[in-house]
Design a protein around this motif. Structure first.
Motif, mmCIF file in Angstrom:
data_model
loop_
_atom_site.group_PDB
_atom_site.id
_atom_site.type_symbol
_atom_site.label_atom_id
_atom_site.label_comp_id
_atom_site.label_asym_id
_atom_site.label_seq_id
_atom_site.Cartn_x
_atom_site.Cartn_y
_atom_site.Cartn_z
ATOM 1 N N PHE A 117 0.846 -1.203 0.000
ATOM 2 C CA PHE A 117 0.000 0.000 0.000
ATOM 3 C C PHE A 117 0.880 1.252 0.000
ATOM 4 O O PHE A 117 0.659 2.175 -0.784
ATOM 5 C CB PHE A 117 -0.916 -0.009 1.236
ATOM 6 C CG PHE A 117 -1.745 1.245 1.359
ATOM 7 C CD1 PHE A 117 -2.956 1.359 0.694
ATOM 8 C CD2 PHE A 117 -1.291 2.317 2.135
ATOM 9 C CE1 PHE A 117 -3.707 2.510 0.786
ATOM 10 C CE2 PHE A 117 -2.036 3.476 2.222
ATOM 11 C CZ PHE A 117 -3.250 3.575 1.554
ATOM 12 N N MET A 118 1.881 1.257 0.879
ATOM 13 C CA MET A 118 2.748 2.434 0.987
ATOM 14 C C MET A 118 3.504 2.671 -0.310
ATOM 15 O O MET A 118 3.672 3.805 -0.752
ATOM 16 C CB MET A 118 3.752 2.260 2.138
ATOM 17 C CG MET A 118 3.181 2.582 3.502
ATOM 18 S SD MET A 118 2.273 4.134 3.567
ATOM 19 C CE MET A 118 3.611 5.312 3.565
ATOM 20 N N SER A 119 3.979 1.583 -0.907
ATOM 21 C CA SER A 119 4.743 1.720 -2.118
ATOM 22 C C SER A 119 3.869 2.250 -3.259
ATOM 23 O O SER A 119 4.288 3.093 -4.052
ATOM 24 C CB SER A 119 5.390 0.373 -2.414
ATOM 25 O OG SER A 119 5.463 0.153 -3.776
ATOM 26 N N ASP A 120 2.595 1.792 -3.296
ATOM 27 C CA ASP A 120 1.645 2.345 -4.282
ATOM 28 C C ASP A 120 1.439 3.827 -4.050
ATOM 29 O O ASP A 120 1.494 4.650 -4.965
ATOM 30 C CB ASP A 120 0.288 1.632 -4.169
ATOM 31 C CG ASP A 120 0.342 0.283 -4.837
ATOM 32 O OD1 ASP A 120 1.335 0.018 -5.555
ATOM 33 O OD2 ASP A 120 -0.593 -0.523 -4.630
ATOM 34 N N PHE A 121 1.186 4.132 -2.776
ATOM 35 C CA PHE A 121 0.941 5.535 -2.414
ATOM 36 C C PHE A 121 2.108 6.416 -2.842
ATOM 37 O O PHE A 121 1.923 7.469 -3.458
ATOM 38 C CB PHE A 121 0.713 5.642 -0.898
ATOM 39 C CG PHE A 121 0.614 7.051 -0.418
ATOM 40 C CD1 PHE A 121 -0.586 7.751 -0.524
ATOM 41 C CD2 PHE A 121 1.719 7.704 0.147
ATOM 42 C CE1 PHE A 121 -0.675 9.054 -0.081
ATOM 43 C CE2 PHE A 121 1.626 9.008 0.588
ATOM 44 C CZ PHE A 121 0.429 9.689 0.477
ATOM 45 N N ALA A 122 3.314 5.955 -2.539
ATOM 46 C CA ALA A 122 4.491 6.788 -2.771
ATOM 47 C C ALA A 122 4.798 6.954 -4.257
ATOM 48 O O ALA A 122 5.424 7.933 -4.646
ATOM 49 C CB ALA A 122 5.704 6.198 -2.048
ATOM 50 N N ASN A 123 4.351 5.996 -5.073
ATOM 51 C CA ASN A 123 4.706 6.082 -6.496
ATOM 52 C C ASN A 123 3.588 6.603 -7.379
ATOM 53 O O ASN A 123 3.778 6.800 -8.565
ATOM 54 C CB ASN A 123 5.191 4.719 -6.987
ATOM 55 C CG ASN A 123 6.560 4.399 -6.425
ATOM 56 O OD1 ASN A 123 7.520 5.115 -6.693
ATOM 57 N ND2 ASN A 123 6.642 3.364 -5.598
ATOM 58 N N ASN A 124 2.400 6.845 -6.765
ATOM 59 C CA ASN A 124 1.284 7.340 -7.571
ATOM 60 C C ASN A 124 1.043 8.824 -7.357
ATOM 61 O O ASN A 124 1.625 9.443 -6.480
ATOM 62 C CB ASN A 124 0.019 6.550 -7.239
ATOM 63 C CG ASN A 124 0.079 5.167 -7.875
ATOM 64 O OD1 ASN A 124 0.753 4.980 -8.897
ATOM 65 N ND2 ASN A 124 -0.567 4.203 -7.248
ATOM 66 N N ILE A 164 8.617 8.145 3.489
ATOM 67 C CA ILE A 164 8.399 8.433 2.071
ATOM 68 C C ILE A 164 9.480 7.802 1.187
ATOM 69 O O ILE A 164 9.180 7.142 0.189
ATOM 70 C CB ILE A 164 8.344 9.964 1.870
ATOM 71 C CG1 ILE A 164 6.943 10.441 2.223
ATOM 72 C CG2 ILE A 164 8.717 10.349 0.464
ATOM 73 C CD1 ILE A 164 6.827 11.937 2.230
ATOM 74 N N VAL A 165 10.748 7.977 1.583
ATOM 75 C CA VAL A 165 11.798 7.456 0.701
ATOM 76 C C VAL A 165 11.845 5.935 0.745
ATOM 77 O O VAL A 165 12.102 5.279 -0.264
ATOM 78 C CB VAL A 165 13.196 8.048 0.992
ATOM 79 C CG1 VAL A 165 13.227 9.529 0.664
ATOM 80 C CG2 VAL A 165 13.628 7.791 2.414
ATOM 81 N N ALA A 166 11.535 5.360 1.918
ATOM 82 C CA ALA A 166 11.499 3.896 2.002
ATOM 83 C C ALA A 166 10.369 3.359 1.126
ATOM 84 O O ALA A 166 10.552 2.391 0.374
ATOM 85 C CB ALA A 166 11.312 3.458 3.448
ATOM 86 N N SER A 167 9.213 4.028 1.199
ATOM 87 C CA SER A 167 8.062 3.555 0.440
ATOM 88 C C SER A 167 8.295 3.652 -1.069
ATOM 89 O O SER A 167 7.846 2.810 -1.840
ATOM 90 C CB SER A 167 6.822 4.356 0.822
ATOM 91 O OG SER A 167 6.580 4.214 2.204
ATOM 92 N N ARG A 168 9.000 4.689 -1.493
ATOM 93 C CA ARG A 168 9.268 4.843 -2.931
ATOM 94 C C ARG A 168 10.022 3.653 -3.477
ATOM 95 O O ARG A 168 9.788 3.203 -4.585
ATOM 96 C CB ARG A 168 10.116 6.101 -3.174
ATOM 97 C CG ARG A 168 9.313 7.324 -3.502
ATOM 98 C CD ARG A 168 10.245 8.419 -3.957
ATOM 99 N NE ARG A 168 10.629 8.248 -5.360
ATOM 100 C CZ ARG A 168 11.668 8.865 -5.921
ATOM 101 N NH1 ARG A 168 12.439 9.644 -5.194
ATOM 102 N NH2 ARG A 168 11.936 8.688 -7.195
ATOM 103 N N THR A 169 10.987 3.166 -2.673
ATOM 104 C CA THR A 169 11.849 2.093 -3.178
ATOM 105 C C THR A 169 11.467 0.742 -2.597
ATOM 106 O O THR A 169 12.145 -0.252 -2.826
ATOM 107 C CB THR A 169 13.314 2.393 -2.824
ATOM 108 O OG1 THR A 169 13.362 2.750 -1.449
ATOM 109 C CG2 THR A 169 13.859 3.509 -3.666
ATOM 110 N N ASN A 170 10.405 0.738 -1.741
ATOM 111 C CA ASN A 170 9.943 -0.528 -1.200
ATOM 112 C C ASN A 170 10.892 -1.154 -0.187
ATOM 113 O O ASN A 170 10.825 -2.332 0.102
ATOM 114 C CB ASN A 170 9.736 -1.525 -2.361
ATOM 115 C CG ASN A 170 8.439 -2.268 -2.216
ATOM 116 O OD1 ASN A 170 7.775 -2.149 -1.177
ATOM 117 N ND2 ASN A 170 8.070 -3.034 -3.215
#
Lengths: 322, 510
Positions: A160-167, A237-243
């Motif tokens: 979910f976080m990774s989706d959020f951060a990249n959308n 945020i930066v962790a979520s961007r790169t998963n």
């Protein structure tokens, strides 16, 4: 703001004063125009989106840096805190439900910042020294907890976080929205809230603040704690961007954050600086990297150009404010 | 023009200078003869400093000419000014704390010298110079370890280490006691005999009358007159300075003073300073003066009460209830105000606007829930105070550093007037403030007292403390040595108590 803006523009020479006051905005606009002229890729939505995503993390810690610098301090720990907290978040997101993982990470960030705050405010340690110590401690802890390698997201919360951060929402990257909301909150706090007024007062004259009955120590403590909490937000945020959360994240971000605040016209002695100008500082730095990438300038010359542009931007402000 | 070459050492004619849109000097003339002490007078903000800074090369004039010994000069910076023989001792000390006295005295030479310095010689020369001034200062001591008086002397020595032709002194005696002042004057007379021209800036008109040969008065950037001192007197000078007669410097007071004290101090003793066993009370509406020599513990007493210094023992009673003030935060919460004597370091926020300065103590009344400020209320409050205190400024957004000393002091006062205080301590309310602003500040103090506030004024200015107080306490060696009622106010009585002696006729016991 409408009131002061109107006042400024209607006073004699108001427009000129306005230009001087918001000179970073104009440096930024000039850079945008320049970029658009020399690269036809620049104004594509893919590039703008990418640019905004890249600056959001550093942008958020720059706001924390700004409020610390306004009190006359400095926070060197934020880059390392991003690494430690990104690792922390990655571990937590695999352990507990997402909202709790987010909350805990921010609370831990606030607590780590409180350590600097305590040392500076109550133990009268020099901010440079206290946060330098926390910087190496946090970086070390990051490597210890991650055992030296990145911790990847494994749960639905992580997805979910990774989706959020990249959308994006309405064409604006979600993480940039988070950044902008923080900038707006900082603007409002610095202009219209007692907290902001008092930290500026403390930065401009600590002794006069003390003798005005201001709880100087409390506010000095708080700015470092808030800077820590903002580092946590940036880390998420930066962790979520790169998963994943890696102990190598945020390397020398504290220096970029300081650069952004300084390009934004803030004084390292405290008492002078605004959130909007720091936002401009962040965007100017991001823009420089972006345009150099588009022009295929290799990374080492990029650093040289970046340094030169920092000097140029600050000199230009001096010139304008004369 | 040819003739004047012989007459004047320094001729500044038709000097004009503007900063942006603000015109600071308009067609000003200043002419000083060799071996003359020339007083330059004017209220704060009249343009004295700017004129001096043009002379020394800090600022550059827009129009006019400056001639030194008949030759036109145009110093581009202070170094050029010094080389020409113009030395300035500014009001703000400009010494390097971590260097020795001798190194400071010859600082300008260190930069211009060859690679190696003969340190022994420099120390010897500096010592000789200091000895010749009649003050005992060790030339090899670090400036950090000197008293403020000694630092001022070092500043003067520094100015004299040059081949000085024109020496400018800006308020040199502010920190001096009468003995030091006399020594300084003896030195000035000696320099004068050597043919050095001295430009002397001071707010102490009695000093001027004593030592100056002639005087030039500035008002609002225009020179309102130059004359030999023998042709004028204090009243005449004041008239030129403020443009009107100064009948009553101290406004008449008719204030109902309450009977029950609003604030009482009992046996207050400090942990770290000499203040001990201090007891007194202030009644509502009363202006209580605290006199005493420098170092007698006046400021320290106020800071102790305000919680800025640590207490060892003693009781504070506000409105009949015992209170504890461990920090200024507590004191402010109990509505005790404190205006510091050190305006720039402890009183105002120089880089911030007037509005931000004044609001800093009054957020409770102008902010709502969660600390959000009601900007409209804030403006209303601040603009009201600016008008009431007659702070001379184009707007509330002007930074305090751009105001004159008197107006800065008003801002420092406004900070505490904007909240309802019960007791206010004002330390040296008019130090470095011109005559016009002084009257306004005295009026203000009266008005505050009228509201039923207990006002405690600490002052070294004798006429001032006698003029505005209802009762005077005199401190000596850290405690209150004597108390004077209005009919006992004389400089002699204050002085006797200050140095630890009883009054002449009646013996007063406290």
């Amino acid at each position: 703001m409408a009131l002061t803006l109107k006042e400024q523009l209607s006073s004699p020479g108001g427009i000129l004063k306005f230009l001087v006051k918001y000179n970073t905005v104009f440096i930024f606009i000039l850079l945008v125009i320049f970029s658009a002229l020399i690269s036809d890729v620049f104004f594509t939505s893919a590039n703008i989106t990418n640019l905004l995503k890249q600056v959001s993390g550093i942008g958020i810690i720059s706001i924390g840096m700004l409020i610390v610098i306004l009190t006359g301090g400095i926070d060197l720990s934020v880059g390392s805190l991003v690494a430690l907290l990104a690792v922390t978040f990655a571990i937590l997101v695999n352990l507990v439900v997402l909202p709790l993982a987010i909350l805990l990470t921010i609370v831990i960030g606030f607590s780590l910042g409180s350590i600097s705050g305590y040392l500076v405010a109550y133990q009268k340690m020099a901010p440079f020294v206290a946060t330098l110590a926390l910087m190496t401690i946090a970086r070390g802890l990051g490597f210890i907890y991650s055992k030296g390698s990145p911790v990847t997201f494994k749960t639905a919360g992580g997805v979910f976080m990774s989706d959020f951060a990249n959308n994006s929402t309405l064409g604006v990257p979600n993480i940039a929205i988070v950044f902008f909301l923080i900038v707006i909150a900082a603007m409002v706090m610095l202009r219209y809230n007692v907290f902001g007024r008092l930290i500026i007062a403390i930065g401009s004259n600590e002794e006069a603040s003390r003798l005005s009955g201001i709880k100087v120590n409390k506010y000095k403590f708080l700015v470092y704690a808030i800077s820590g909490a903002l580092a946590a937000t940036a880390a998420i945020i930066v962790a979520s961007r790169t998963n994943l959360g890696s102990p190598n994240m945020g390397m020398s971000w504290e220096l970029d954050a300081i650069a952004a605040v300084v390009i934004g016209g803030a004084s390292l002695n405290g008492g002078r600086g605004t959130a909007i100008n720091t936002l401009m500082g962040v965007l100017i730095l991001g823009l420089i990297s972006n345009i150099l990438n588009l022009l295929n300038v290799p990374s080492y010359p990029q650093q040289v150009v970046k340094g030169a542009i920092i000097i140029f931007a600050v000199l230009l402000q001096r010139f304008e404010s004369k | 023009m040819k003739n004047s070459e012989n007459d004047y050492r320094l001729e500044m004619t038709g000097i004009s200078k503007s900063f942006g849109v603000v015109s600071v000097l308009k067609d000003v003339n200043l002419k000083v003869k060799p071996g003359e002490i020339h007083a330059l007078l004017g209220e704060n903000g009249a343009g004295k400093s700017t004129l001096i800074k043009i002379l020394s090369g800090v600022h550059h004039k827009d129009t006019g000419t400056v001639r030194l010994n008949g030759q036109e000069i145009n110093p581009k910076n202070t170094h050029e000014g010094q080389v020409l023989g113009i030395s300035v001792v500014y009001q703000e000390l400009s010494l390097v704390n971590d260097l020795s006295v001798a190194e400071n005295v010859y600082l300008h030479k260190l930069g211009a010298s060859k690679f190696w310095m003969n340190w022994d010689k420099i120390t010897r020369d500096a010592q000789e110079l200091l000895d010749s001034l009649g003050f005992t200062i060790d030339a090899s001591a670090k400036v950090r370890d000197l008293s403020i008086v000694q630092k001022q002397v070092v500043e003067i020595a520094k100015a004299l280490s040059e081949d000085t032709k024109v020496l400018v002194l800006d308020e040199p005696t502010t920190v001096f006691d009468p003995t030091d002042t006399k020594k300084l004057f003896d030195n000035l007379f000696r320099l004068k005999e050597k043919g050095i021209s001295i430009i002397y800036i001071s707010h102490h008109l009695d000093e001027i009358i004593k030592i100056a040969d002639s005087v030039t008065v500035l008002r609002d950037g225009v020179d309102t007159g130059s004359m030999p001192i023998s042709e004028t007197d204090t009243d005449g000078i004041i008239r030129l300075m403020i443009g009107r007669d100064l009948k009553d410097l101290f406004p008449a007071r008719n204030v109902e003073i309450g009977t029950e004290p609003v604030f009482q101090v009992k046996n207050l003793t400090a942990r770290d300073t000499i203040v001990h066993d201090v007891s007194f009370c202030v009644r509502p509406g009363e202006v209580l003066g605290i006199a005493g020599l420098g170092g007698s513990g006046r400021t320290e007493t106020a800071k102790l009460i305000f919680g800025a210094d640590k207490k060892k023992s003693g009781t504070l009673i506000l409105d009949g209830k015992e209170i504890k003030t461990k920090s200024p935060v507590d004191a402010a919460a109990f509505q005790i105000g404190f205006v510091s004597e050190d305006r720039k370091e402890e009183g105002v926020f120089l880089p911030l606007s007037i509005r931000r300065n004044i609001s800093v103590t009054s957020f409770k009344s102008i902010s709502g829930k969660l600390g959000f400020i009601n900007v409209e209320n804030e403006y209303k409050k601040v603009l009201g105070l600016i008008e009431k205190l007659n702070i001379k400024t184009p707007s509330s957004e002007v930074n305090v550093k751009n105001l004159s000393g008197g107006n800065q002091q008003k801002v420092a006062l406004a900070k505490w007037l904007s909240i309802d205080s019960k007791v206010i301590f004002i330390d040296e309310p008019t130090r470095g403030v011109d005559v016009g602003a002084k009257i306004e500040i005295y009026n203000l103090i009266n008005e505050v007292a009228k509201k039923g506030v207990g006002v405690v004024v600490i002052s070294s200015d004798m006429p001032e403390i006698m003029g505005i107080s209802d009762r005077i306490l005199v401190m000596h060696q850290g405690t209150i040595y004597g108390e004077l009622q209005k009919d006992q106010f004389t400089e002699e009585n204050i002085l006797r108590y200050s140095i630890g002696k009883r009054l002449k006729q009646q013996t007063q016991t406290i």
